[in-house]
Scaffold this motif. Structure first.
Motif, PDB file in Angstrom:
ATOM      1  N   ARG A 156     -34.851 -52.902 -31.922  1.00 22.80           N
ATOM      2  CA  ARG A 156     -35.651 -53.740 -31.024  1.00 22.80           C
ATOM      3  C   ARG A 156     -36.539 -52.899 -30.117  1.00 22.80           C
ATOM      4  N   HIS A 157     -35.991 -51.840 -29.584  1.00 23.82           N
ATOM      5  CA  HIS A 157     -36.780 -50.961 -28.718  1.00 23.82           C
ATOM      6  C   HIS A 157     -37.867 -50.241 -29.513  1.00 23.82           C
ATOM      7  N   ALA A 158     -37.574 -49.898 -30.760  1.00 22.82           N
ATOM      8  CA  ALA A 158     -38.583 -49.257 -31.603  1.00 22.82           C
ATOM      9  C   ALA A 158     -39.759 -50.196 -31.847  1.00 22.82           C
ATOM     10  N   LEU A 159     -39.467 -51.468 -32.084  1.00 24.35           N
ATOM     11  CA  LEU A 159     -40.535 -52.441 -32.293  1.00 24.35           C
ATOM     12  C   LEU A 159     -41.379 -52.616 -31.028  1.00 24.35           C
ATOM     13  N   THR A 160     -40.731 -52.591 -29.871  1.00 25.14           N
ATOM     14  CA  THR A 160     -41.469 -52.667 -28.611  1.00 25.14           C
ATOM     15  C   THR A 160     -42.385 -51.456 -28.457  1.00 25.14           C
ATOM     16  N   ALA A 161     -41.873 -50.271 -28.768  1.00 20.94           N
ATOM     17  CA  ALA A 161     -42.684 -49.062 -28.677  1.00 20.94           C
ATOM     18  C   ALA A 161     -43.887 -49.132 -29.621  1.00 20.94           C
ATOM     19  N   LYS A 162     -43.661 -49.664 -30.800  1.00 20.39           N
ATOM     20  CA  LYS A 162     -44.772 -49.825 -31.744  1.00 20.39           C
ATOM     21  C   LYS A 162     -45.827 -50.756 -31.158  1.00 20.39           C
ATOM     22  N   ARG A 163     -45.417 -51.887 -30.571  1.00 17.98           N
ATOM     23  CA  ARG A 163     -46.375 -52.824 -29.984  1.00 17.98           C
ATOM     24  C   ARG A 163     -47.140 -52.192 -28.822  1.00 17.98           C
ATOM     25  N   GLU A 164     -46.517 -51.272 -28.120  1.00 19.23           N
ATOM     26  CA  GLU A 164     -47.174 -50.619 -26.989  1.00 19.23           C
ATOM     27  C   GLU A 164     -48.096 -49.484 -27.425  1.00 19.23           C
ATOM     28  N   GLY A 165     -48.227 -49.282 -28.731  1.00 19.25           N
ATOM     29  CA  GLY A 165     -49.189 -48.309 -29.235  1.00 19.25           C
ATOM     30  C   GLY A 165     -48.681 -46.899 -29.405  1.00 19.25           C
ATOM     31  N   MET A 166     -47.356 -46.714 -29.448  1.00 14.19           N
ATOM     32  CA  MET A 166     -46.824 -45.366 -29.629  1.00 14.19           C
ATOM     33  C   MET A 166     -47.275 -44.786 -30.966  1.00 14.19           C
ATOM     34  N   ASP A 167     -47.442 -43.477 -30.994  1.00  9.76           N
ATOM     35  CA  ASP A 167     -47.782 -42.768 -32.233  1.00  9.76           C
ATOM     36  C   ASP A 167     -46.538 -42.414 -33.025  1.00  9.76           C
ATOM     37  N   GLY A 168     -45.384 -42.525 -32.409  1.00 14.10           N
ATOM     38  CA  GLY A 168     -44.126 -42.258 -33.077  1.00 14.10           C
ATOM     39  C   GLY A 168     -42.984 -42.630 -32.159  1.00 14.10           C
ATOM     40  N   VAL A 169     -41.777 -42.763 -32.717  1.00 10.00           N
ATOM     41  CA  VAL A 169     -40.589 -43.052 -31.917  1.00 10.00           C
ATOM     42  C   VAL A 169     -39.521 -42.014 -32.206  1.00 10.00           C
ATOM     43  N   ILE A 170     -38.755 -41.701 -31.178  1.00 14.05           N
ATOM     44  CA  ILE A 170     -37.648 -40.756 -31.302  1.00 14.05           C
ATOM     45  C   ILE A 170     -36.370 -41.579 -31.390  1.00 14.05           C
ATOM     46  N   ALA A 171     -35.820 -41.694 -32.580  1.00  6.20           N
ATOM     47  CA  ALA A 171     -34.597 -42.472 -32.794  1.00  6.20           C
ATOM     48  C   ALA A 171     -33.420 -41.650 -32.295  1.00  6.20           C
ATOM     49  N   PRO A 192     -32.518 -44.536 -40.488  1.00  4.33           N
ATOM     50  CA  PRO A 192     -33.088 -45.317 -41.580  1.00  4.33           C
ATOM     51  C   PRO A 192     -33.423 -46.748 -41.187  1.00  4.33           C
ATOM     52  N   ALA A 193     -32.659 -47.319 -40.243  1.00  2.00           N
ATOM     53  CA  ALA A 193     -32.966 -48.674 -39.797  1.00  2.00           C
ATOM     54  C   ALA A 193     -34.321 -48.719 -39.112  1.00  2.00           C
ATOM     55  N   ILE A 194     -34.611 -47.748 -38.264  1.00  2.00           N
ATOM     56  CA  ILE A 194     -35.899 -47.720 -37.573  1.00  2.00           C
ATOM     57  C   ILE A 194     -37.025 -47.352 -38.533  1.00  2.00           C
ATOM     58  N   VAL A 195     -36.756 -46.455 -39.466  1.00  2.00           N
ATOM     59  CA  VAL A 195     -37.777 -46.115 -40.472  1.00  2.00           C
ATOM     60  C   VAL A 195     -38.198 -47.365 -41.240  1.00  2.00           C
ATOM     61  N   ASP A 196     -37.235 -48.216 -41.566  1.00  2.00           N
ATOM     62  CA  ASP A 196     -37.548 -49.452 -42.287  1.00  2.00           C
ATOM     63  C   ASP A 196     -38.290 -50.465 -41.413  1.00  2.00           C
ATOM     64  N   ALA A 197     -38.093 -50.384 -40.097  1.00  2.00           N
ATOM     65  CA  ALA A 197     -38.609 -51.428 -39.194  1.00  2.00           C
ATOM     66  C   ALA A 197     -40.031 -51.179 -38.706  1.00  2.00           C
ATOM     67  N   VAL A 198     -40.445 -49.915 -38.626  1.00  2.00           N
ATOM     68  CA  VAL A 198     -41.760 -49.605 -38.060  1.00  2.00           C
ATOM     69  C   VAL A 198     -42.561 -48.756 -39.036  1.00  2.00           C
ATOM     70  N   ASP A 199     -43.876 -48.866 -38.937  1.00  2.00           N
ATOM     71  CA  ASP A 199     -44.741 -48.106 -39.834  1.00  2.00           C
ATOM     72  C   ASP A 199     -45.401 -46.933 -39.111  1.00  2.00           C
ATOM     73  N   ILE A 200     -44.720 -46.393 -38.115  1.00  2.00           N
ATOM     74  CA  ILE A 200     -45.170 -45.187 -37.431  1.00  2.00           C
ATOM     75  C   ILE A 200     -44.106 -44.114 -37.637  1.00  2.00           C
ATOM     76  N   PRO A 201     -44.459 -42.839 -37.457  1.00  2.00           N
ATOM     77  CA  PRO A 201     -43.487 -41.775 -37.708  1.00  2.00           C
ATOM     78  C   PRO A 201     -42.255 -41.883 -36.813  1.00  2.00           C
ATOM     79  N   VAL A 202     -41.125 -41.495 -37.381  1.00  2.00           N
ATOM     80  CA  VAL A 202     -39.845 -41.490 -36.677  1.00  2.00           C
ATOM     81  C   VAL A 202     -39.349 -40.058 -36.589  1.00  2.00           C
ATOM     82  N   LEU A 203     -38.893 -39.682 -35.400  1.00  2.00           N
ATOM     83  CA  LEU A 203     -38.229 -38.405 -35.186  1.00  2.00           C
ATOM     84  C   LEU A 203     -36.752 -38.692 -34.992  1.00  2.00           C
ATOM     85  N   ALA A 204     -35.882 -37.802 -35.462  1.00  2.00           N
ATOM     86  CA  ALA A 204     -34.442 -38.027 -35.404  1.00  2.00           C
ATOM     87  C   ALA A 204     -33.803 -37.155 -34.341  1.00  2.00           C
ATOM     88  N   ALA A 205     -33.072 -37.790 -33.415  1.00  2.00           N
ATOM     89  CA  ALA A 205     -32.349 -37.076 -32.365  1.00  2.00           C
ATOM     90  C   ALA A 205     -30.892 -37.495 -32.395  1.00  2.00           C
TER      91      ALA A 205
END
Length: 349
Positions: A156-171, A192-205
């Motif tokens: 859910r937070h990843a989708l919010t970040a995508k809507r706010e125009g992020m260039d990527g998310v740190i999962a 993998p859940a966030i990778v499937d949910a958003v079409d912007i790059p994902v970083l893994a932490a």
């Protein structure tokens, strides 16, 4: 050597970046960030900490501390770009309890606007601990040419970040050091859940402390790793040597998530984690807890107080066996990742 579209876009040779690792005294980790970037990964400058020793500080006294932090951030940026010609990142904590955050973001944009070398190198902003709208500055960040990544702990937070125009998310999986999600979702599930949910790059932490974990993160769909705990035990890290040695000696079972300031956070178990729980159980006011916990962070990182100081570390610390120069750590991670990929390739028929 592994590379991804995101690492190539940033201009780094090895697809991982140093985590933010900030919030402690005047530390900016400029020398560590430059060493990591020089070695081929992406070093990240830290946001220093406000010294909120007096509960309820406000007005001119608070503004003076904000101005101090902004000055430290500017100095850290200038030092880092004097030590490397490679790309750099910077992290800002944007929680509502962080009254310096907006001023820090504006100072970063100002440094880029007025210093060509900073503009050429400081290309990534990571934000964490708050809403990704970043005080309404997202358009300014984007217009500046910076890539903007935001830390998230669920889809859910990843989708919010995508809507706010992020260039990527740190999962950020629940294994991670420092602030984690209110509901535990671990890296192997989260990425993998966030990778499937958003079409912007994902970083893994979270648990990414070596090349095998980096290769695993890429296999899960991440385009880069986000590595913090491993670099706490580096020669260039400004943390006290006792803190580094404590990390090397600890095991994967010696961390605990406690209800710290901005929300739940993972630290190495000691008297500090016990004290936090006592503060919560006794309904200590939030501002007083902020003051107490901030002082404990400085005792741990700057003074090496292993008993009552805050000791940051994720579950991956059990795989950290020695303190090394940052460049050697980067080199080791790259070689380990290549070896891990080769191991998997050998399974093919």
């Amino acid at each position: 050597m592994l590379s991804t579209p995101l690492s190539e876009r940033i201009g780094i040779e090895i697809p991982f970046m140093q985590a933010g690792m900030g919030g402690i005294g005047p530390i900016t980790l400029a020398r560590l960030a430059a060493a990591i970037s020089n070695a081929g990964a992406l070093g990240t400058l830290a946001q220093p900490a406000l010294v909120l020793e007096e509960p309820g500080i406000s007005g001119d006294a608070l503004q003076e501390q904000v101005d101090t932090v902004v000055g430290q951030v500017r100095d850290g940026i200038r030092l880092a770009v004097s030590l490397t010609d490679k790309p750099l990142a910077i992290n800002v904590r944007i929680a509502q309890e962080q009254p310096d955050a907006e001023a820090v973001v504006k100072a970063i944009l100002d440094e880029r606007a007025n210093n060509p070398k900073v503009r050429a190198q400081l290309n990534v902003l990571t934000t964490s601990g708050g809403h990704p709208n970043t005080f309404g500055l997202n358009d300014d960040i984007r217009a500046s040419g910076m890539l903007h990544f935001h830390a998230v702990s669920n889809v859910r937070h990843a989708l919010t970040a995508k809507r706010e125009g992020m260039d990527g998310v740190i999962a950020t999986g629940f294994e991670a050091a420092g602030h984690v999600g209110h509901r535990p979702v671990h890296t192997f599930v989260l990425v993998p859940a966030i990778v499937d949910a958003v079409d912007i790059p994902v970083l893994a932490a979270g648990g990414v402390v070596d090349g095998a974990a980096l290769a695993g993160a890429l296999a899960l769909g991440a385009q880069m790793g986000y590595i913090g705990s491993r670099f706490l035990a580096s020669e260039e890290c400004e943390y006290h040597q006792a803190n580094k040695d404590f990390i090397v000696e600890a095991t994967e079972t010696q961390t605990e998530v406690v209800p710290a300031f901005f929300g739940p956070a993972r630290f190495i178990e000691n008297g500090f984690t016990d004290e936090v729980q006592r503060l919560v159980d006794s309904n200590t006011p939030h501002l007083e807890r902020l003051r107490i916990e901030g002082a404990a962070m400085r005792r741990g990182a700057l003074e090496g107080d292993l008993k009552t100081g805050m000791m940051i570390g994720g579950q991956g610390i059990g795989r950290i066996k020695e303190v090394l120069p940052a460049a050697q750590i980067v080199k080791n991670i790259a070689a380990e990742a290549d070896a891990a990929v080769a191991r998997v390739a050998a399974f093919q028929r």
